[in-house]
Design an enzyme around this catalytic site. Structure first.
Site, PDB file in Angstrom:
ATOM      1  N   ASP A 186       0.817  -1.219   0.000  1.00 51.66           N
ATOM      2  CA  ASP A 186       0.000   0.000   0.000  1.00 51.66           C
ATOM      3  C   ASP A 186       0.851   1.269   0.000  1.00 51.66           C
ATOM      4  OD1 ASP A 186      -2.541  -1.298   0.066  1.00 51.66           O
ATOM      5  OD2 ASP A 186      -2.097  -1.872   2.132  1.00 51.66           O
ATOM      6  N   GLY A 187       2.171   1.111   0.145  1.00 57.80           N
ATOM      7  CA  GLY A 187       3.056   2.283   0.209  1.00 57.80           C
ATOM      8  C   GLY A 187       3.113   3.059  -1.101  1.00 57.80           C
ATOM      9  N   ARG A 281       8.832  -9.566  13.853  1.00 58.63           N
ATOM     10  CA  ARG A 281       8.526  -9.987  12.478  1.00 58.63           C
ATOM     11  C   ARG A 281       8.668 -11.483  12.265  1.00 58.63           C
ATOM     12  NH1 ARG A 281       7.717  -7.312   7.604  1.00 58.63           N
ATOM     13  NH2 ARG A 281       7.403  -5.093   7.863  1.00 58.63           N
ATOM     14  N   GLY A 454      -0.534   3.151   7.146  1.00 57.25           N
ATOM     15  CA  GLY A 454       0.442   2.120   7.508  1.00 57.25           C
ATOM     16  C   GLY A 454       1.864   2.630   7.667  1.00 57.25           C
ATOM     17  N   GLU A 455       2.097   3.924   7.459  1.00 54.09           N
ATOM     18  CA  GLU A 455       3.455   4.474   7.625  1.00 54.09           C
ATOM     19  C   GLU A 455       3.507   5.283   8.917  1.00 54.09           C
ATOM     20  OE1 GLU A 455       6.112   3.919   5.516  1.00 54.09           O
ATOM     21  OE2 GLU A 455       4.737   2.539   4.491  1.00 54.09           O
TER      22      GLU A 455
HETATM   23  N1  LIG Z   1      13.956   0.771  -4.919  1.00 54.11           N
HETATM   24  C1  LIG Z   1      13.563   1.017  -3.691  1.00 54.11           C
HETATM   25  N2  LIG Z   1      14.412   0.920  -2.643  1.00 54.11           N
HETATM   26  C2  LIG Z   1      13.997   1.130  -1.388  1.00 54.11           C
HETATM   27  N3  LIG Z   1      12.744   1.471  -1.033  1.00 54.11           N
HETATM   28  C3  LIG Z   1      11.845   1.590  -2.025  1.00 54.11           C
HETATM   29  C4  LIG Z   1      12.200   1.364  -3.392  1.00 54.11           C
HETATM   30  N4  LIG Z   1      11.094   1.546  -4.151  1.00 54.11           N
HETATM   31  C5  LIG Z   1      10.105   1.887  -3.287  1.00 54.11           C
HETATM   32  N5  LIG Z   1      10.542   1.911  -2.004  1.00 54.11           N
HETATM   33  C6  LIG Z   1       9.798   2.184  -0.779  1.00 54.11           C
HETATM   34  O1  LIG Z   1       9.329   0.963  -0.193  1.00 54.11           O
HETATM   35  C7  LIG Z   1       8.290   1.279   0.741  1.00 54.11           C
HETATM   36  C8  LIG Z   1       7.316   0.130   0.877  1.00 54.11           C
HETATM   37  O2  LIG Z   1       6.663  -0.067  -0.282  1.00 54.11           O
HETATM   38  P1  LIG Z   1       5.472  -1.086  -0.566  1.00 54.11           P
HETATM   39  O3  LIG Z   1       4.220  -0.592  -0.037  1.00 54.11           O
HETATM   40  O4  LIG Z   1       5.572  -1.372  -1.994  1.00 54.11           O
HETATM   41  O5  LIG Z   1       5.887  -2.444   0.104  1.00 54.11           O
HETATM   42  P2  LIG Z   1       5.468  -3.357   1.314  1.00 54.11           P
HETATM   43  O6  LIG Z   1       6.308  -4.564   1.227  1.00 54.11           O
HETATM   44  O7  LIG Z   1       4.008  -3.599   1.424  1.00 54.11           O
HETATM   45  O8  LIG Z   1       5.839  -2.463   2.450  1.00 54.11           O
HETATM   46  P3  LIG Z   1       6.361  -2.508   3.889  1.00 54.11           P
HETATM   47  O9  LIG Z   1       7.828  -2.324   3.764  1.00 54.11           O
HETATM   48  O10 LIG Z   1       5.626  -1.319   4.458  1.00 54.11           O
HETATM   49  O11 LIG Z   1       5.951  -3.808   4.511  1.00 54.11           O
HETATM   50  C9  LIG Z   1       7.720   2.610   0.255  1.00 54.11           C
HETATM   51  O12 LIG Z   1       7.964   3.556   1.260  1.00 54.11           O
HETATM   52  C10 LIG Z   1       8.540   2.947  -0.988  1.00 54.11           C
HETATM   53  O13 LIG Z   1       8.846   4.318  -1.091  1.00 54.11           O
END
Ligand SMILES: Nc1ncnc2c1ncn2[C@@H]1O[C@H](COP(=O)(O)OP(=O)(O)OP(=O)(O)O)[C@@H](O)[C@H]1O
Length: 494
Positions: A186-187, A281, A454-455
């Protein structure tokens, strides 16, 4: 060649109609190949061969086209409960039948797409690190073939760092795309809404481009709500067939920042369990249950000052509004406030910012023993977490839940268990209101957790204000979420 059951003099006669079944109208059946026919039935395409029959739901039909000699229909075929793969049927069409076949294809595509836009232009963002790092692989294996078969135009970009999706959305040409689809959790959708919100013509950009998720993350609430799945291939099909739906967005002002939230905001036990149990986790999803139980057994409270603009105060009125939405098919323009598309930036804040005097129509809610403050714009926060069963995409309200932290342990555990099916809505100690703004100020705690979509954000006061239908998403229904609501679908009435 026409099927053998059809007299040669009438190549367009409906073979099924001519035999035992009379429910198909003339023109619904196309005779193809040596001994086969394709028929448009009530909700599916019937492919009839000499010895086999298969029904392909119209929802699964991706595309159909006619070449000089044959017709090809591509569709999404379930290969297991959660996986769809592109499959096709191909048959000869005799030259004299080509005109008829063209008209038949046009009917098939009308049924297959209904009011959904065909050949969507999709900007795909891939977060290579979301979830367990599979987004790139899942895109190539599960998603791209479905978009290609549906003749969608796609442009793919990988995000390279945190916040990159904000920049991409801010700079994108919104006339060139219908959809931004994030292979992520959802990020990324949160970042895309915020990037579009930074554009000079933010309201226009947010109304033009639908923001959707291809579920590749750890949290995939957007896909669960819009499409009812976290299967990447099924979500891809739902995007192909998705109907544009205005989505309420929420301005959050904190310090001197203004951001947009599309999913939820929490203070108290949910925020702490979500953000404060990272060290657990290794437990997998059990960390949420464990984290919750520990805090409930300790009767943890999170004192705050809370003031709310209440729109629908009673659970009865909330249920009634939800029931009415079943039969509400108002056009898209009537599901948004009339934002001035020429005003630069985001819409003006009706209630000011967190630094303005408290609006006079905000009602104080006693919260010195607050256990959980949770405001949601969508119903499901995760599979089995139907916290906001009355949430609607564009009713102009946030669903706001407050629960005191000093209720009995039995009641707290019962309400935790009742979240799964949404029945916690009816529990007497769960205060559930529809609101359009609030201000919350943590009190007497040096540090803590506040979660926006969620952030984690700084542990300091913030204010929220809803903008009705400012954003756009795609949903299966065009006006409701896929979660079980406060009124069962079978009892919807008018
Ligand atoms: N290449 C990258 N390297 C590091 N972080 C990134 C990259 N691309 C995106 N992000 C960041 O990763 C975070 C999480 O993204 P996303 O919601 O897709 O994943 P998630 O696995 O559901 O998240 P979480 O880490 O919250 O569990 C966002 O804050 C986004 O800005």
């Amino acid at each position: 060649m026409a099927p053998s059951t059809i007299p040669r003099s009438d190549p367009f006669a409906d073979p099924i109609r001519m035999s035992e079944n009379s429910e198909y109208a003339a023109g619904d059946t196309l005779p193809v190949g040596r001994d086969a026919s394709l028929t448009l039935a009530t909700d599916s395409l019937i492919v009839l061969e000499a010895k086999t029959t298969q029904a392909v739901p119209f929802f699964n039909v991706l595309w159909a086209e006619l070449s000089d000699f044959d017709i090809t229909i591509q569709y999404a075929k379930p290969t297991s409960k959660n996986v769809m793969r592109v499959a096709s049927v191909n048959y000869l069409v005799e030259k004299p039948q080509q005109g008829y076949a063209k008209a038949w294809i046009s009917k098939l595509l009308d049924r297959a797409y209904g009011e959904s836009q065909r050949k969507k232009r999709i900007k795909v963002l891939i977060n290579p690190f979301s979830g367990r790092g599979g987004a790139q692989k899942w895109f190539l294996r599960d998603i791209e073939p479905i978009f290609v078969a549906a003749r969608c135009e796609i442009n793919v970009e990988r995000t390279l760092y945190q916040g990159h999706a904000v920049e991409i959305a801010e700079k994108m040409d919104t006339d060139a795309y219908d959809v931004v689809a994030s292979c992520s959790g959802d990020g990324l959708p949160h970042e895309v809404f915020n990037g579009l919100g930074k554009k000079r013509n933010a309201a226009k950009a947010l109304s033009q481009v639908a923001v959707v998720q291809l579920p590749c993350g750890t949290g995939n609430a957007m896909s669960w709500n819009s499409f009812g799945t976290d299967s990447t291939s099924l979500a891809a099909l739902c995007i192909v067939k998705g109907i544009r739906t205005p989505l309420d967005l929420v301005s959050i002002t904190q310090g001197n920042r203004r951001t947009l939230s599309f999913l939820s905001q929490s203070v108290g036990v949910v925020a702490e369990v979500d953000l404060g149990t990272e060290h657990l986790r290794w437990m997998g999803s059990a960390r949420f249950t464990y984290g919750f139980l520990v805090r409930v057994l300790r009767k943890t409270v999170y004192p705050c000052d809370l003031a709310v603009k209440i729109d629908v105060p009673t659970k009865g009125a909330i249920k009634e509004a939800y029931r009415k939405e079943f039969s509400n098919h108002a056009p898209i323009e009537e599901r948004r406030s009339s934002f001035d598309m020429e005003t630069p930036g985001l819409p003006e804040l009706q209630y000011g910012t967190v630094s303005s005097p408290l609006p006079s129509d905000f009602t104080p809610i006693p919260s010195s023993k607050l256990g959980n403050f949770y405001a949601g714009n969508m119903a499901l926060m995760a599979p089995g977490a139907n916290f906001f069963p009355a949430a609607l995409p564009s009713d102009g309200h946030l669903d706001c839940v407050t629960v005191d932290g000093d209720i009995s342990r039995t009641s707290a555990i019962q309400s935790f268990l009742a979240v799964e099916d949404g029945s916690w809505f009816n529990m007497p100690h769960v205060n559930y209101r529809k609101i359009s703004g609030y201000r919350i100020t943590p009190k007497g705690q040096k540090s803590g957790y506040i979660s926006i979509d969620g952030e984690r954000v700084p542990f300091e006061e913030f204010q929220a204000e809803v903008h009705r239908g400012l954003g756009t998403v795609l949903t299966r229904s065009g006006h409701m979420y896929e979660a079980e609501g406060v009124v069962p679908r079978t009892g919807q009435g008018s």
